[in-house]
Design a protein around this motif. Sequence first.
Motif, PDB file in Angstrom:
ATOM      1  N   GLU A  90     -48.616  -5.899  -6.459  1.00 18.80           N
ATOM      2  CA  GLU A  90     -47.248  -6.364  -6.626  1.00 18.80           C
ATOM      3  C   GLU A  90     -46.747  -5.833  -7.962  1.00 18.80           C
ATOM      4  O   GLU A  90     -47.409  -6.029  -8.991  1.00 18.80           O
ATOM      5  CB  GLU A  90     -47.186  -7.892  -6.597  1.00 18.80           C
ATOM      6  CG  GLU A  90     -45.779  -8.417  -6.487  1.00 18.80           C
ATOM      7  CD  GLU A  90     -45.758  -9.927  -6.260  1.00 18.80           C
ATOM      8  OE1 GLU A  90     -45.070 -10.371  -5.345  1.00 18.80           O
ATOM      9  OE2 GLU A  90     -46.443 -10.646  -7.006  1.00 18.80           O
ATOM     10  N   GLY A  91     -45.608  -5.160  -7.956  1.00 14.25           N
ATOM     11  CA  GLY A  91     -45.060  -4.598  -9.185  1.00 14.25           C
ATOM     12  C   GLY A  91     -44.293  -3.333  -8.876  1.00 14.25           C
ATOM     13  O   GLY A  91     -44.487  -2.713  -7.834  1.00 14.25           O
ATOM     14  N   PHE A  92     -43.402  -2.957  -9.789  1.00 12.31           N
ATOM     15  CA  PHE A  92     -42.606  -1.747  -9.595  1.00 12.31           C
ATOM     16  C   PHE A  92     -43.481  -0.508  -9.759  1.00 12.31           C
ATOM     17  O   PHE A  92     -44.433  -0.508 -10.526  1.00 12.31           O
ATOM     18  CB  PHE A  92     -41.443  -1.712 -10.593  1.00 12.31           C
ATOM     19  CG  PHE A  92     -40.472  -2.839 -10.407  1.00 12.31           C
ATOM     20  CD1 PHE A  92     -39.710  -2.938  -9.256  1.00 12.31           C
ATOM     21  CD2 PHE A  92     -40.326  -3.817 -11.380  1.00 12.31           C
ATOM     22  CE1 PHE A  92     -38.807  -3.984  -9.070  1.00 12.31           C
ATOM     23  CE2 PHE A  92     -39.433  -4.869 -11.212  1.00 12.31           C
ATOM     24  CZ  PHE A  92     -38.683  -4.952 -10.051  1.00 12.31           C
ATOM     25  N   VAL A  93     -43.100   0.535  -9.050  1.00  7.44           N
ATOM     26  CA  VAL A  93     -43.906   1.771  -9.038  1.00  7.44           C
ATOM     27  C   VAL A  93     -44.197   2.288 -10.454  1.00  7.44           C
ATOM     28  O   VAL A  93     -45.359   2.584 -10.773  1.00  7.44           O
ATOM     29  CB  VAL A  93     -43.231   2.848  -8.157  1.00  7.44           C
ATOM     30  CG1 VAL A  93     -43.860   4.213  -8.372  1.00  7.44           C
ATOM     31  CG2 VAL A  93     -43.326   2.443  -6.691  1.00  7.44           C
ATOM     32  N   PRO A  94     -43.195   2.399 -11.349  1.00  9.77           N
ATOM     33  CA  PRO A  94     -43.513   2.927 -12.685  1.00  9.77           C
ATOM     34  C   PRO A  94     -44.529   2.063 -13.438  1.00  9.77           C
ATOM     35  O   PRO A  94     -45.400   2.586 -14.130  1.00  9.77           O
ATOM     36  CB  PRO A  94     -42.155   2.928 -13.408  1.00  9.77           C
ATOM     37  CG  PRO A  94     -41.141   2.937 -12.310  1.00  9.77           C
ATOM     38  CD  PRO A  94     -41.745   2.157 -11.187  1.00  9.77           C
ATOM     39  N   GLN A  95     -44.443   0.719 -13.253  1.00 12.66           N
ATOM     40  CA  GLN A  95     -45.403  -0.175 -13.921  1.00 12.66           C
ATOM     41  C   GLN A  95     -46.810   0.054 -13.389  1.00 12.66           C
ATOM     42  O   GLN A  95     -47.778   0.119 -14.143  1.00 12.66           O
ATOM     43  CB  GLN A  95     -45.045  -1.649 -13.655  1.00 12.66           C
ATOM     44  CG  GLN A  95     -43.774  -2.112 -14.303  1.00 12.66           C
ATOM     45  CD  GLN A  95     -43.328  -3.481 -13.761  1.00 12.66           C
ATOM     46  OE1 GLN A  95     -43.764  -3.917 -12.698  1.00 12.66           O
ATOM     47  NE2 GLN A  95     -42.452  -4.131 -14.505  1.00 12.66           N
ATOM     48  N   VAL A  96     -46.901   0.158 -12.054  1.00 12.95           N
ATOM     49  CA  VAL A  96     -48.216   0.368 -11.436  1.00 12.95           C
ATOM     50  C   VAL A  96     -48.785   1.721 -11.871  1.00 12.95           C
ATOM     51  O   VAL A  96     -49.970   1.844 -12.178  1.00 12.95           O
ATOM     52  CB  VAL A  96     -48.109   0.258  -9.893  1.00 12.95           C
ATOM     53  CG1 VAL A  96     -49.410   0.678  -9.215  1.00 12.95           C
ATOM     54  CG2 VAL A  96     -47.736  -1.164  -9.500  1.00 12.95           C
ATOM     55  N   LEU A  97     -47.921   2.723 -11.936  1.00 13.07           N
ATOM     56  CA  LEU A  97     -48.357   4.041 -12.407  1.00 13.07           C
ATOM     57  C   LEU A  97     -48.950   3.922 -13.813  1.00 13.07           C
ATOM     58  O   LEU A  97     -50.010   4.491 -14.111  1.00 13.07           O
ATOM     59  CB  LEU A  97     -47.156   5.006 -12.417  1.00 13.07           C
ATOM     60  CG  LEU A  97     -47.378   6.367 -13.056  1.00 13.07           C
ATOM     61  CD1 LEU A  97     -48.344   7.209 -12.222  1.00 13.07           C
ATOM     62  CD2 LEU A  97     -46.047   7.113 -13.212  1.00 13.07           C
ATOM     63  N   GLU A  98     -48.292   3.152 -14.668  1.00 12.26           N
ATOM     64  CA  GLU A  98     -48.777   2.989 -16.047  1.00 12.26           C
ATOM     65  C   GLU A  98     -50.135   2.283 -16.065  1.00 12.26           C
ATOM     66  O   GLU A  98     -51.020   2.643 -16.832  1.00 12.26           O
ATOM     67  CB  GLU A  98     -47.748   2.212 -16.868  1.00 12.26           C
ATOM     68  CG  GLU A  98     -48.015   2.291 -18.346  1.00 12.26           C
ATOM     69  CD  GLU A  98     -46.796   1.932 -19.201  1.00 12.26           C
ATOM     70  OE1 GLU A  98     -45.751   1.535 -18.639  1.00 12.26           O
ATOM     71  OE2 GLU A  98     -46.915   2.044 -20.431  1.00 12.26           O
ATOM     72  N   GLN A  99     -50.294   1.283 -15.171  1.00  8.90           N
ATOM     73  CA  GLN A  99     -51.591   0.574 -15.101  1.00  8.90           C
ATOM     74  C   GLN A  99     -52.691   1.510 -14.602  1.00  8.90           C
ATOM     75  O   GLN A  99     -53.791   1.531 -15.127  1.00  8.90           O
ATOM     76  CB  GLN A  99     -51.490  -0.618 -14.139  1.00  8.90           C
ATOM     77  CG  GLN A  99     -50.683  -1.797 -14.663  1.00  8.90           C
ATOM     78  CD  GLN A  99     -50.225  -2.714 -13.519  1.00  8.90           C
ATOM     79  OE1 GLN A  99     -50.649  -2.567 -12.373  1.00  8.90           O
ATOM     80  NE2 GLN A  99     -49.339  -3.641 -13.832  1.00  8.90           N
TER      81      GLN A  99
END
Length: 324
Positions: free
Chosen positions: A234-243
Amino acid sequence: MTASDISDKHRFLAQGNVYLPHIMIIEKIIEETPGVKTFHFNFKDEQIRDEFTFESGQFGEYSVFGVGEAPFCISSSPTRGDHLEFTLQRVGKVTNALHRLGVGAEIGFRGPYGNSFPIDLLQGKNLIFVGGGIGLAPLRSLIWNVLDNRDKYGDVQIIYGARSPADLCFRYDLDAWGDDKTVDVITTVDRQESRVQSPVSRVEAGNSRLQSQESRVGAGDSRLQTADSRLLREGFVPQVLEQVAPSAENAMAIVCGPPIMIRFTFPVLGKLGFTPEQMITTLEKRMKCGIGKCGRCNIGDIYVCRDGPVFTYAQIKRFISSEH
Ligand SMILES: Cc1cc2nc3c(=O)[nH]c(=O)nc-3n(C[C@H](O)[C@H](O)[C@H](O)COP(=O)(O)OP(=O)(O)OC[C@H]3O[C@@H](n4cnc5c(N)ncnc54)[C@H](O)[C@@H]3O)c2cc1C
Ligand code: FES
């Protein structure tokens, strides 16, 4: 003039009239989400069917006779040649008319147009595909192209997001890529809608293993368990990419999705060490001719139909904050 009149005369007229469409038959329709359908289609003329070639990233102008035409990417891979596919979201006049068509209907197709993903540049590299919503359509053409030539590429990572589980497109592809041990697939949704209004039944209608369960994996855990124990984050694509933080070393990132996703994804890639030359996207501008004649699709001095639609971030970064 009817569709069949055009079909009969096609082979002669097509030489002189670049606006004359090929006649295509719709062979299969897949409802991806309530507003998005994928059409499998083929040339009515068998000779053109045999001779037609295209590259991942190219697009066509598709017409509904008596209504109009609109550009859509070819969402299937050139490595899977028995038919073509395009996937479209219902937003207006032409897309609504296309959504009303059934199997067997005839449509017009001009193309393929535009440049394509730089396959030569991508070979030997680790590839990170970052997609949002229907933006997976052009990416999936390239993803299947890469997977059908797997030994020519390094690691393959796919980060794909949609607004809710019900908005995930191409679940059958996500399942197939998830089953492929050489591919790392990370799927995310902006929000787990079922906690608000129960879209689970709609997700189940897609008959996919990417059905999200209603319960959380654990308190405070932002990931959601899928039915076969894969994680739906769960989370926006750019945030998940950063993780996920893929390495930029010997890598290329190929990004396609809603403008807002693209705008926030490039800075994250930059933070991870990707240079603008290592970031690729495909642009969607309003178009008319599709072949560099009408000037409808320009951004600055670029014609998206003729110079694109595939660009590196280095090529478009001076325009992207204001235009895309
Ligand atoms: C190269 C390229 C590839 C594309 N690939 C796909 C694809 O694979 N799948 C897909 O669903 N769509 C794709 N699009 C977008 C698609 O062309 C438009 O959604 C379509 O033209 C809308 O036609 P319409 O007659 O239904 O909408 P209209 O009745 O013309 O407009 C309805 C609404 O959509 C907006 N709109 C129309 N065209 C665009 C556009 N190009 N960009 C942003 N907003 C637009 C209008 O401003 C209006 O608000 C692509 C566009 C380009 C240029
Ligand atoms: S759509 Fe006509 S110049 Fe690009």
